[in-house]
Motif scaffolding. Structure first.
Motif, mmCIF file in Angstrom:
data_model
loop_
_atom_site.group_PDB
_atom_site.id
_atom_site.type_symbol
_atom_site.label_atom_id
_atom_site.label_comp_id
_atom_site.label_asym_id
_atom_site.label_seq_id
_atom_site.Cartn_x
_atom_site.Cartn_y
_atom_site.Cartn_z
ATOM 1 N N ILE A 64 0.813 -1.221 0.000
ATOM 2 C CA ILE A 64 0.000 0.000 0.000
ATOM 3 C C ILE A 64 0.847 1.273 0.000
ATOM 4 O O ILE A 64 0.584 2.179 -0.808
ATOM 5 N N PRO A 65 1.862 1.419 0.836
ATOM 6 C CA PRO A 65 2.638 2.664 0.788
ATOM 7 C C PRO A 65 3.246 2.948 -0.594
ATOM 8 O O PRO A 65 3.208 4.088 -1.072
ATOM 9 N N ALA A 66 3.771 1.928 -1.241
ATOM 10 C CA ALA A 66 4.376 2.126 -2.561
ATOM 11 C C ALA A 66 3.321 2.464 -3.604
ATOM 12 O O ALA A 66 3.544 3.321 -4.472
ATOM 13 N N ILE A 67 2.165 1.812 -3.530
ATOM 14 C CA ILE A 67 1.084 2.103 -4.484
ATOM 15 C C ILE A 67 0.611 3.536 -4.311
ATOM 16 O O ILE A 67 0.478 4.280 -5.289
ATOM 17 N N VAL A 68 0.366 3.952 -3.086
ATOM 18 C CA VAL A 68 -0.118 5.309 -2.840
ATOM 19 C C VAL A 68 0.927 6.331 -3.280
ATOM 20 O O VAL A 68 0.585 7.375 -3.858
ATOM 21 N N ALA A 69 2.186 6.050 -3.055
ATOM 22 C CA ALA A 69 3.241 6.960 -3.512
ATOM 23 C C ALA A 69 3.200 7.110 -5.029
ATOM 24 O O ALA A 69 3.348 8.223 -5.551
ATOM 25 N N MET A 70 2.970 6.015 -5.757
ATOM 26 C CA MET A 70 2.874 6.107 -7.213
ATOM 27 C C MET A 70 1.620 6.867 -7.632
ATOM 28 O O MET A 70 1.656 7.644 -8.586
ATOM 29 N N LEU A 71 0.509 6.650 -6.933
ATOM 30 C CA LEU A 71 -0.728 7.379 -7.250
ATOM 31 C C LEU A 71 -0.551 8.882 -7.052
ATOM 32 O O LEU A 71 -1.134 9.686 -7.787
ATOM 33 N N ALA A 72 0.249 9.255 -6.076
ATOM 34 C CA ALA A 72 0.442 10.673 -5.746
ATOM 35 C C ALA A 72 1.520 11.341 -6.583
ATOM 36 O O ALA A 72 1.651 12.564 -6.539
ATOM 37 N N ASP A 73 2.279 10.576 -7.356
ATOM 38 C CA ASP A 73 3.457 11.104 -8.040
ATOM 39 C C ASP A 73 3.159 11.663 -9.430
ATOM 40 O O ASP A 73 3.770 11.264 -10.423
ATOM 41 N N ASP A 74 2.198 12.546 -9.519
ATOM 42 C CA ASP A 74 1.993 13.344 -10.726
ATOM 43 C C ASP A 74 1.125 14.542 -10.350
ATOM 44 O O ASP A 74 0.635 14.640 -9.227
ATOM 45 N N ALA A 75 0.940 15.440 -11.285
ATOM 46 C CA ALA A 75 0.241 16.685 -10.971
ATOM 47 C C ALA A 75 -1.183 16.448 -10.476
ATOM 48 O O ALA A 75 -1.635 17.102 -9.532
ATOM 49 N N LEU A 76 -1.900 15.526 -11.074
ATOM 50 C CA LEU A 76 -3.272 15.253 -10.631
ATOM 51 C C LEU A 76 -3.289 14.497 -9.307
ATOM 52 O O LEU A 76 -4.034 14.837 -8.400
ATOM 53 N N GLY A 77 -2.470 13.473 -9.214
ATOM 54 C CA GLY A 77 -2.441 12.665 -7.997
ATOM 55 C C GLY A 77 -1.998 13.451 -6.782
ATOM 56 O O GLY A 77 -2.473 13.203 -5.667
ATOM 57 N N ALA A 78 -1.111 14.386 -6.983
ATOM 58 C CA ALA A 78 -0.613 15.182 -5.866
ATOM 59 C C ALA A 78 -1.734 15.973 -5.200
ATOM 60 O O ALA A 78 -1.658 16.275 -4.010
ATOM 61 N N THR A 79 -2.792 16.274 -5.946
ATOM 62 C CA THR A 79 -3.915 17.029 -5.377
ATOM 63 C C THR A 79 -4.990 16.124 -4.786
ATOM 64 O O THR A 79 -5.851 16.603 -4.052
ATOM 65 N N ARG A 80 -4.942 14.822 -5.098
ATOM 66 C CA ARG A 80 -6.013 13.910 -4.668
ATOM 67 C C ARG A 80 -5.597 12.920 -3.602
ATOM 68 O O ARG A 80 -6.438 12.366 -2.905
ATOM 69 N N GLU A 81 -4.330 12.614 -3.516
ATOM 70 C CA GLU A 81 -3.865 11.534 -2.647
ATOM 71 C C GLU A 81 -3.199 12.081 -1.393
ATOM 72 O O GLU A 81 -2.706 13.206 -1.381
ATOM 73 N N SER A 82 -3.172 11.247 -0.346
ATOM 74 C CA SER A 82 -2.590 11.637 0.947
ATOM 75 C C SER A 82 -1.665 10.540 1.459
ATOM 76 O O SER A 82 -2.036 9.752 2.336
ATOM 77 N N PRO A 83 -0.465 10.448 0.919
ATOM 78 C CA PRO A 83 0.458 9.374 1.324
ATOM 79 C C PRO A 83 0.837 9.406 2.801
ATOM 80 O O PRO A 83 1.315 8.406 3.325
ATOM 81 N N ASP A 84 0.612 10.525 3.474
ATOM 82 C CA ASP A 84 0.961 10.619 4.896
ATOM 83 C C ASP A 84 -0.066 9.965 5.810
ATOM 84 O O ASP A 84 0.215 9.746 6.990
#
Length: 150
Positions: free
Chosen positions: A14-34
């Motif tokens: 899960i941590p690696a998947i969420v990091a990949m989901l957050a690693d672009d301009a759109l994902g950075a606004t939608r995801e919360s890896p913390d």
């Protein structure tokens, strides 16, 4: 890419998947890896549903790609099941390596094995490069999509 294994995701991924989901301009606004709490709850639902296939592409012991394949039984198209590919992500270090193609080819093959007659995917309208990628793999931009945020 013979050193890549595509396998079902585990809770440890899960941590690696969420990091990949957050690693672009759109994902950075939608995801919360913390805060992985909502992702862990979602994972439990996915893992319990036989029509949901969350996978990771792993090099060695490191997740470097992911996607979710959802199978939807239906009445249309003579009672055909369809699959939907969602949340395709490739780690920044692996982009351009062919891993995205390998993931999509895996999803199409899995869809056939699971009895699907149609594979669908959506891509944000701003992801022009992704659209070219999917068209190169044989997908057609055939529909206009709509969303209602709740």
């Amino acid at each position: 890419m013979s050193d890549i294994e595509i396998r079902p995701a585990t809770e440890d991924d899960i941590p690696a998947i969420v990091a990949m989901l957050a690693d672009d301009a759109l994902g950075a606004t939608r995801e919360s890896p913390d805060d992985l709490t909502p992702y862990r709850a979602a994972y439990e639902l996915l893992a319990a549903d036989p029509n949901q296939h969350l996978v990771v592409a792993v090099r060695g012991d490191r997740p470097v790609g992911t996607l979710q394949l959802s199978v939807i039984p239906g009445l249309s198209r003579r009672g055909s099941s369809r699959s939907i590919i969602e949340a395709v992500r490739v780690h920044a270090d692996e982009r351009g390596s062919g891993l995205g193609t390998q993931l999509i080819e895996w999803a199409v093959a899995a869809s056939r094995t699971l009895g699907c007659r149609l594979v669908q995917l959506t891509s944000d309208a701003t992801r022009v490069d992704a659209h070219r990628f999917y068209e190169h793999l044989g997908f057609e931009a055939s529909h206009l999509g709509f969303k209602l945020h709740l």
